[in-house]
Motif scaffolding. Structure first.
Motif, PDB file in Angstrom:
ATOM      1  N   GLU A 163       0.737  -1.360  -0.122  1.00 60.39           N
ATOM      2  CA  GLU A 163       0.022   0.011   0.011  1.00 60.39           C
ATOM      3  C   GLU A 163       1.011   1.124   0.052  1.00 60.39           C
ATOM      4  OE1 GLU A 163      -2.487  -0.351   3.245  1.00 60.39           O
ATOM      5  OE2 GLU A 163      -3.642  -1.877   2.590  1.00 60.39           O
ATOM      6  N   PHE A 164       0.560   2.314  -1.010  1.00 65.46           N
ATOM      7  CA  PHE A 164       1.327   3.310  -0.943  1.00 65.46           C
ATOM      8  C   PHE A 164       0.328   4.695  -1.239  1.00 65.46           C
ATOM      9  CE2 PHE A 164       3.490  -0.187  -2.983  1.00 65.46           C
ATOM     10  CZ  PHE A 164       4.828   0.200  -2.503  1.00 65.46           C
ATOM     11  N   GLU A 165       0.870   5.706  -0.492  1.00 66.12           N
ATOM     12  CA  GLU A 165       0.122   6.859  -0.434  1.00 66.12           C
ATOM     13  C   GLU A 165      -0.325   7.213  -1.721  1.00 66.12           C
ATOM     14  OE1 GLU A 165      -1.966   9.489   1.864  1.00 66.12           O
ATOM     15  OE2 GLU A 165      -0.475   8.070   2.784  1.00 66.12           O
ATOM     16  N   ASP A 166       0.749   7.287  -2.597  1.00 67.55           N
ATOM     17  CA  ASP A 166       0.207   7.757  -3.996  1.00 67.55           C
ATOM     18  C   ASP A 166       1.025   7.251  -5.117  1.00 67.55           C
ATOM     19  OD1 ASP A 166       2.465   9.324  -3.572  1.00 67.55           O
ATOM     20  OD2 ASP A 166       1.302  11.225  -3.022  1.00 67.55           O
ATOM     21  N   GLU A 167       0.828   7.685  -6.212  1.00 64.91           N
ATOM     22  CA  GLU A 167       1.614   6.983  -7.481  1.00 64.91           C
ATOM     23  C   GLU A 167       3.339   7.538  -7.127  1.00 64.91           C
ATOM     24  OE1 GLU A 167       0.334   7.238 -11.492  1.00 64.91           O
ATOM     25  OE2 GLU A 167      -1.781   8.027 -10.512  1.00 64.91           O
ATOM     26  N   ALA A 168       3.485   8.613  -6.512  1.00 62.98           N
ATOM     27  CA  ALA A 168       4.843   9.105  -6.388  1.00 62.98           C
ATOM     28  C   ALA A 168       5.650   8.131  -5.333  1.00 62.98           C
ATOM     29  CB  ALA A 168       4.820  10.936  -5.739  1.00 62.98           C
ATOM     30  N   ALA A 169       4.823   7.707  -4.391  1.00 61.79           N
ATOM     31  CA  ALA A 169       5.428   6.794  -3.291  1.00 61.79           C
ATOM     32  C   ALA A 169       5.551   5.444  -3.988  1.00 61.79           C
ATOM     33  CB  ALA A 169       4.400   6.757  -2.254  1.00 61.79           C
ATOM     34  N   LEU A 170       4.785   4.961  -4.989  1.00 62.52           N
ATOM     35  CA  LEU A 170       5.254   3.827  -5.811  1.00 62.52           C
ATOM     36  C   LEU A 170       6.060   3.852  -6.493  1.00 62.52           C
ATOM     37  CD1 LEU A 170       4.214   0.783  -6.309  1.00 62.52           C
ATOM     38  CD2 LEU A 170       2.705   1.866  -8.143  1.00 62.52           C
ATOM     39  N   ALA A 171       6.417   5.094  -7.141  1.00 62.79           N
ATOM     40  CA  ALA A 171       7.648   5.231  -7.927  1.00 62.79           C
ATOM     41  C   ALA A 171       8.758   5.351  -7.417  1.00 62.79           C
ATOM     42  CB  ALA A 171       7.228   6.591  -8.731  1.00 62.79           C
ATOM     43  N   ALA A 172       8.781   5.885  -6.196  1.00 62.52           N
ATOM     44  CA  ALA A 172       9.877   6.092  -5.183  1.00 62.52           C
ATOM     45  C   ALA A 172      10.375   4.730  -4.489  1.00 62.52           C
ATOM     46  CB  ALA A 172       9.640   6.843  -3.900  1.00 62.52           C
ATOM     47  N   TYR A 173       9.483   3.737  -4.509  1.00 58.34           N
ATOM     48  CA  TYR A 173       9.433   2.211  -4.165  1.00 58.34           C
ATOM     49  C   TYR A 173      10.414   1.441  -5.315  1.00 58.34           C
ATOM     50  CZ  TYR A 173       7.946  -2.814  -3.478  1.00 58.34           C
ATOM     51  OH  TYR A 173       7.908  -3.984  -3.404  1.00 58.34           O
ATOM     52  N   HIS A 174       9.833   1.812  -6.541  1.00 56.71           N
ATOM     53  CA  HIS A 174      10.632   0.919  -7.597  1.00 56.71           C
ATOM     54  C   HIS A 174      11.927   1.616  -7.859  1.00 56.71           C
ATOM     55  CE1 HIS A 174       6.313  -0.209  -9.170  1.00 56.71           C
ATOM     56  NE2 HIS A 174       6.878  -1.125  -8.811  1.00 56.71           N
ATOM     57  N   ALA A 175      12.138   2.897  -7.563  1.00 58.93           N
ATOM     58  CA  ALA A 175      13.350   3.435  -8.022  1.00 58.93           C
ATOM     59  C   ALA A 175      14.539   3.008  -6.834  1.00 58.93           C
ATOM     60  CB  ALA A 175      13.173   4.999  -8.056  1.00 58.93           C
ATOM     61  N   HIS A 176      14.116   2.575  -5.645  1.00 53.21           N
ATOM     62  CA  HIS A 176      14.950   2.329  -4.614  1.00 53.21           C
ATOM     63  C   HIS A 176      15.972   1.450  -4.620  1.00 53.21           C
ATOM     64  CE1 HIS A 176      16.333   1.497  -0.404  1.00 53.21           C
ATOM     65  NE2 HIS A 176      15.847   2.664  -0.125  1.00 53.21           N
ATOM     66  N   PRO A 177      17.218   1.385  -4.429  1.00 55.91           N
ATOM     67  CA  PRO A 177      18.244   0.428  -4.756  1.00 55.91           C
ATOM     68  C   PRO A 177      18.057  -0.978  -4.296  1.00 55.91           C
ATOM     69  CG  PRO A 177      19.277   2.350  -4.000  1.00 55.91           C
ATOM     70  CD  PRO A 177      17.789   2.571  -3.779  1.00 55.91           C
ATOM     71  N   LEU A 178      17.045  -1.102  -3.226  1.00 59.35           N
ATOM     72  CA  LEU A 178      16.941  -2.567  -2.579  1.00 59.35           C
ATOM     73  C   LEU A 178      16.042  -3.086  -3.507  1.00 59.35           C
ATOM     74  CD1 LEU A 178      16.313  -1.594   1.060  1.00 59.35           C
ATOM     75  CD2 LEU A 178      18.376  -2.945   0.028  1.00 59.35           C
ATOM     76  N   TYR A 179      15.041  -2.371  -4.347  1.00 59.76           N
ATOM     77  CA  TYR A 179      14.056  -2.987  -5.140  1.00 59.76           C
ATOM     78  C   TYR A 179      14.951  -3.823  -6.251  1.00 59.76           C
ATOM     79  CZ  TYR A 179      10.150  -3.495  -8.518  1.00 59.76           C
ATOM     80  OH  TYR A 179       9.180  -4.047  -9.136  1.00 59.76           O
ATOM     81  N   GLN A 180      16.159  -2.977  -6.884  1.00 60.23           N
ATOM     82  CA  GLN A 180      16.872  -3.857  -7.758  1.00 60.23           C
ATOM     83  C   GLN A 180      17.669  -4.781  -7.199  1.00 60.23           C
ATOM     84  OE1 GLN A 180      16.882  -2.953 -10.890  1.00 60.23           O
ATOM     85  NE2 GLN A 180      18.361  -4.925 -11.462  1.00 60.23           N
ATOM     86  N   THR A 181      18.263  -4.726  -5.976  1.00 65.25           N
ATOM     87  CA  THR A 181      18.806  -5.777  -5.344  1.00 65.25           C
ATOM     88  C   THR A 181      17.839  -6.789  -5.222  1.00 65.25           C
ATOM     89  OG1 THR A 181      20.249  -4.336  -4.003  1.00 65.25           O
ATOM     90  CG2 THR A 181      19.881  -6.470  -3.101  1.00 65.25           C
ATOM     91  N   ARG A 214       5.331 -13.630 -13.503  1.00 60.09           N
ATOM     92  CA  ARG A 214       5.019 -12.940 -12.626  1.00 60.09           C
ATOM     93  C   ARG A 214       3.917 -11.946 -13.410  1.00 60.09           C
ATOM     94  NH1 ARG A 214       6.120  -7.283 -12.527  1.00 60.09           N
ATOM     95  NH2 ARG A 214       6.624  -6.255 -10.511  1.00 60.09           N
ATOM     96  N   PHE A 215       2.981 -11.622 -12.352  1.00 63.37           N
ATOM     97  CA  PHE A 215       1.846 -10.845 -12.756  1.00 63.37           C
ATOM     98  C   PHE A 215       1.672  -9.604 -11.696  1.00 63.37           C
ATOM     99  CE2 PHE A 215       1.113 -15.382 -13.507  1.00 63.37           C
ATOM    100  CZ  PHE A 215       0.736 -15.393 -15.094  1.00 63.37           C
ATOM    101  N   ALA A 216       1.464  -8.529 -11.987  1.00 63.85           N
ATOM    102  CA  ALA A 216       1.578  -7.407 -11.412  1.00 63.85           C
ATOM    103  C   ALA A 216       0.175  -6.395 -11.524  1.00 63.85           C
ATOM    104  CB  ALA A 216       2.619  -6.566 -11.222  1.00 63.85           C
ATOM    105  N   ALA A 217      -0.405  -5.851 -10.699  1.00 64.87           N
ATOM    106  CA  ALA A 217      -1.381  -4.944 -10.702  1.00 64.87           C
ATOM    107  C   ALA A 217      -1.289  -4.055  -9.750  1.00 64.87           C
ATOM    108  CB  ALA A 217      -2.961  -5.678 -10.482  1.00 64.87           C
ATOM    109  N   ASP A 218      -1.671  -2.701 -10.180  1.00 64.39           N
ATOM    110  CA  ASP A 218      -1.708  -1.387  -9.221  1.00 64.39           C
ATOM    111  C   ASP A 218      -2.964  -0.896  -9.347  1.00 64.39           C
ATOM    112  OD1 ASP A 218       1.164  -1.537  -8.499  1.00 64.39           O
ATOM    113  OD2 ASP A 218       1.253  -1.246 -10.763  1.00 64.39           O
ATOM    114  N   TYR A 219      -3.751  -0.353  -8.440  1.00 62.73           N
ATOM    115  CA  TYR A 219      -4.713   0.366  -8.784  1.00 62.73           C
ATOM    116  C   TYR A 219      -5.093   1.504  -7.472  1.00 62.73           C
ATOM    117  CZ  TYR A 219      -7.169  -2.723  -5.135  1.00 62.73           C
ATOM    118  OH  TYR A 219      -7.395  -3.343  -3.992  1.00 62.73           O
ATOM    119  N   ASP A 220      -5.811   2.395  -7.650  1.00 63.86           N
ATOM    120  CA  ASP A 220      -6.058   3.714  -6.862  1.00 63.86           C
ATOM    121  C   ASP A 220      -7.263   2.929  -6.119  1.00 63.86           C
ATOM    122  OD1 ASP A 220      -6.750   5.965  -5.597  1.00 63.86           O
ATOM    123  OD2 ASP A 220      -6.111   7.371  -7.090  1.00 63.86           O
ATOM    124  N   THR A 221      -7.182   3.065  -4.867  1.00 66.03           N
ATOM    125  CA  THR A 221      -8.494   2.643  -4.006  1.00 66.03           C
ATOM    126  C   THR A 221      -9.595   3.691  -4.224  1.00 66.03           C
ATOM    127  OG1 THR A 221      -7.641   3.662  -1.994  1.00 66.03           O
ATOM    128  CG2 THR A 221      -7.033   1.349  -2.217  1.00 66.03           C
TER     129      THR A 221
END
Length: 103
Positions: A57-75, A87-94
């Motif tokens: 769960e992410f506050e907004d799209e910017a927080a989700l983008a920050a998650y994807h950009a974090h170095p731990l994500y690549q690790t 792998r299947f992924a889905a994102d939606y705005d509640t």
């Protein structure tokens, strides 16, 4: 709020713990309000093909983008990708989710 759901298959059962270890790295990324990694209970009587679930769960799209950009994500990707299957992924705005019968 943005919900982020990712489903994985793990073709070799003996790799399951290594996949969970690799995905657990994601919990160190502060952008998520909530992040859970779990094995599928496989309780659905029609399909039991998914092995691992990531729920965030992410506050907004910017927080989700920050998650994807974090170095731990690549690790995490580097550790998990060689072991996982599909792998299947889905994102939606509640705010836009249907929460009652339509029509």
């Amino acid at each position: 709020m943005i919900r982020h759901i990712v489903l994985f298959t793990v073709p070799k059962h003996e790799d399951l713990d290594a996949v969970l270890d690799g995905l657990s790295i994601l919990t160190g990324i502060p952008a998520a309000k909530r992040l859970e990694i779990a094995t599928n209970m496989k309780a659905d009587r029609f399909d039991d093909g998914i092995d691992v679930v990531v729920y965030g769960e992410f506050e907004d799209e910017a927080a989700l983008a920050a998650y994807h950009a974090h170095p731990l994500y690549q690790t995490s990707i580097e550790r998990v990708r060689p072991l996982r299957g599909r792998r299947f992924a889905a994102d939606y705005d509640t705010a836009a989710a249907i929460t009652a019968p339509r029509g």
